[in-house]
Design a protein around this motif. Structure first.
Motif, mmCIF file in Angstrom:
data_model
loop_
_atom_site.group_PDB
_atom_site.id
_atom_site.type_symbol
_atom_site.label_atom_id
_atom_site.label_comp_id
_atom_site.label_asym_id
_atom_site.label_seq_id
_atom_site.Cartn_x
_atom_site.Cartn_y
_atom_site.Cartn_z
ATOM 1 N N ILE A 5 0.187 -1.335 0.487
ATOM 2 C CA ILE A 5 -0.265 0.086 -0.096
ATOM 3 C C ILE A 5 1.304 1.456 0.361
ATOM 4 C CG2 ILE A 5 -1.922 1.698 1.254
ATOM 5 C CD1 ILE A 5 -2.808 -1.570 1.886
ATOM 6 N N ARG A 6 1.764 1.123 1.052
ATOM 7 C CA ARG A 6 3.154 2.535 1.118
ATOM 8 C C ARG A 6 3.523 3.263 0.123
ATOM 9 N NH1 ARG A 6 4.130 3.923 6.025
ATOM 10 N NH2 ARG A 6 3.878 3.010 7.441
ATOM 11 N N MET A 29 1.376 4.036 -2.621
ATOM 12 C CA MET A 29 1.196 5.529 -3.175
ATOM 13 C C MET A 29 2.033 6.122 -3.299
ATOM 14 S SD MET A 29 -2.580 5.531 -1.702
ATOM 15 C CE MET A 29 -3.460 4.735 -1.199
ATOM 16 N N LEU A 65 -2.588 -0.580 -7.344
ATOM 17 C CA LEU A 65 -3.975 -0.328 -7.263
ATOM 18 C C LEU A 65 -5.025 -0.705 -8.802
ATOM 19 C CD1 LEU A 65 -3.161 3.719 -6.699
ATOM 20 C CD2 LEU A 65 -3.715 2.135 -5.262
ATOM 21 N N ARG A 95 -9.199 -2.075 -8.298
ATOM 22 C CA ARG A 95 -9.712 -1.326 -9.476
ATOM 23 C C ARG A 95 -10.389 -2.380 -10.369
ATOM 24 N NH1 ARG A 95 -7.910 3.848 -11.796
ATOM 25 N NH2 ARG A 95 -6.083 3.239 -12.373
ATOM 26 N N ALA A 146 -15.641 -1.226 -2.714
ATOM 27 C CA ALA A 146 -13.545 -1.191 -2.485
ATOM 28 C C ALA A 146 -13.401 -0.029 -1.474
ATOM 29 C CB ALA A 146 -13.115 -0.518 -4.209
ATOM 30 N N VAL A 188 -10.178 -0.693 1.125
ATOM 31 C CA VAL A 188 -8.638 -0.291 1.347
ATOM 32 C C VAL A 188 -8.515 0.135 1.941
ATOM 33 C CG1 VAL A 188 -7.230 1.944 -0.666
ATOM 34 C CG2 VAL A 188 -8.540 -0.180 -1.327
ATOM 35 N N ARG A 235 -0.947 10.948 -0.336
ATOM 36 C CA ARG A 235 0.344 10.066 -0.889
ATOM 37 C C ARG A 235 1.971 10.187 -0.262
ATOM 38 N NH1 ARG A 235 0.058 8.348 -6.334
ATOM 39 N NH2 ARG A 235 -1.551 8.720 -7.496
ATOM 40 N N MET A 245 1.632 8.177 2.948
ATOM 41 C CA MET A 245 2.099 6.771 2.619
ATOM 42 C C MET A 245 3.821 6.357 3.021
ATOM 43 S SD MET A 245 -0.690 4.952 3.406
ATOM 44 C CE MET A 245 -2.403 5.872 3.595
ATOM 45 N N ALA A 246 4.169 7.579 1.198
ATOM 46 C CA ALA A 246 5.800 7.862 1.065
ATOM 47 C C ALA A 246 6.883 7.986 2.253
ATOM 48 C CB ALA A 246 5.749 8.525 0.064
ATOM 49 N N GLY A 292 -10.729 5.089 3.286
ATOM 50 C CA GLY A 292 -10.535 4.768 1.811
ATOM 51 C C GLY A 292 -11.104 5.557 1.406
ATOM 52 N N LEU A 296 -9.767 6.297 -2.746
ATOM 53 C CA LEU A 296 -10.895 5.635 -4.163
ATOM 54 C C LEU A 296 -11.290 6.911 -4.312
ATOM 55 C CD1 LEU A 296 -11.607 3.035 -4.785
ATOM 56 C CD2 LEU A 296 -9.934 3.101 -2.817
ATOM 57 N N VAL A 330 -6.784 9.512 -4.804
ATOM 58 C CA VAL A 330 -5.653 9.750 -5.252
ATOM 59 C C VAL A 330 -6.441 8.257 -6.136
ATOM 60 C CG1 VAL A 330 -3.647 8.527 -4.140
ATOM 61 C CG2 VAL A 330 -5.661 9.570 -2.729
ATOM 62 N N VAL A 331 -6.576 7.534 -6.165
ATOM 63 C CA VAL A 331 -7.265 6.596 -7.413
ATOM 64 C C VAL A 331 -8.047 6.965 -8.442
ATOM 65 C CG1 VAL A 331 -7.717 4.175 -7.571
ATOM 66 C CG2 VAL A 331 -6.902 4.021 -5.246
ATOM 67 N N VAL A 348 -11.261 6.971 -9.050
ATOM 68 C CA VAL A 348 -11.197 5.609 -9.914
ATOM 69 C C VAL A 348 -13.530 6.310 -10.485
ATOM 70 C CG1 VAL A 348 -12.667 4.656 -8.164
ATOM 71 C CG2 VAL A 348 -12.782 3.022 -10.218
#
Lengths: 197, 197
Positions: free
Chosen positions: A113-114, A117, A127, A131, A155, A159, B114, B117-118, B160, B164, B167-168, B170
């Motif tokens: 996960i880290r 991102m 990711l 999806r 989802a 997540v 992001r 997480m990073a 979450g 979603l 970040v993602v 979707v």
């Protein structure tokens, strides 16, 4: 009695090389183009093999994606069990299956996960799992209006749970027994999955 | 008529410097020691000011944390409105308030998630918001058994959803109207918040 060697059948070490070349090409393509933008044909061309060989070794494009990620848990296999009986009980099966599958691999999950991102990839491959595996599978099972948004909101819950339990690792959630997580979270997921009247 | 200048009252530019020094010290302390491991006294010492001045400028330690993050939306102020009327309707207020506050800042939210997480920080400051602001506030409002785990599971859903949607990103979730997100997600959050019989 050993069967006679078939004409053109690759030797064992050729098979290993071809599988590795396909997986490497798949990882690169999925990262740059995403799932929808990647074809098995393009991966096969990159790897210098016939497309039929990709299907022979790995099955569907989804299965190839999952294989290329080298995950500690195969989400396609887990999901097949989760959605097999449809929407009734889906929340409980989803929470119980994923938490009990992920718990033994919590460091790996947190790292994935880290990395997803933090990554510079246009389509961080991990990711693609929510999806193009989780959401895609759920939206086939869920009935009713807004089924796509609802699959995506489920989802989100999955997540989010993985993020708080494994990455942020906030207590008492990080160490809560699976049954306790199921008790409180399964109805939340079920309420999004349930077919509206 | 202007009031006479009080003895020892700092000039305007001194105030700016002191505020900046306190915020910088706070950011560093929270990142290294987390929220629980950080005291206002230690931040004041790092900044070379009296602890009472920290309270005077910023209020509580939670308010100082939020100020140090320079967020586009103040989660403490938003949360105050969300929890003011207790558990009934909490799911709807939470989803509607956060999504409508975040939507105008979706790139900032995505970058913050992001980065959290990073990051190499032991306690990525932005992750202190779910834990030490959102969860802390919710667990004061929720009644019944497992209130801490339930507050954390609600935070899972919030994190979450942000992941979603921003970040993602979707689709269709990323662009879904707030009302549609509220319609499907608020009952899910409410089901975790509701006081069990």
């Amino acid at each position: 009695m050993s069967s006679p060697r078939r004409r053109g059948r690759p030797r064992a070490d050729e098979t290993v090389d071809r599988r590795a070349a396909i997986l490497q090409a798949a990882r690169r393509r999925f990262a740059v183009r995403g799932f929808a933008g990647t074809t098995v044909r393009a991966i096969a061309a990159d790897a210098g093999v016939d497309p039929s060989l990709v299907a022979h070794y790995f099955g569907t494009k989804q299965q190839l994606l999952v294989a290329s990620l080298e995950l500690p848990v195969n989400p396609l296999e887990k999901l097949a069990g989760v959605v097999h009986d449809g929407v009734p009980g889906l929340g409980e099966r989803l929470v119980r299956t994923f938490v009990s599958s992920w718990d033994p691999h919590r460091e790996v999950i947190a790292t994935l996960i880290r990395g997803a991102m933090a990554g510079d990839d246009a389509h961080p491959p991990i990711l693609l799992v929510p999806r193009d595996v989780l959401i895609a599978t759920l939206s086939e099972v869920i009935d009713g209006t807004d089924r796509e948004v609802r699959a995506e909101l489920i989802a989100s819950q999955v997540v989010g749970l993985a993020t708080l339990r494994y990455v942020v690792a906030v207590e008492p959630l990080a160490s809560a027994p699976v049954d306790e997580v199921v008790r409180w979270y399964a109805p939340a997921i079920q309420s999004v999955a349930d077919n509206p009247a």
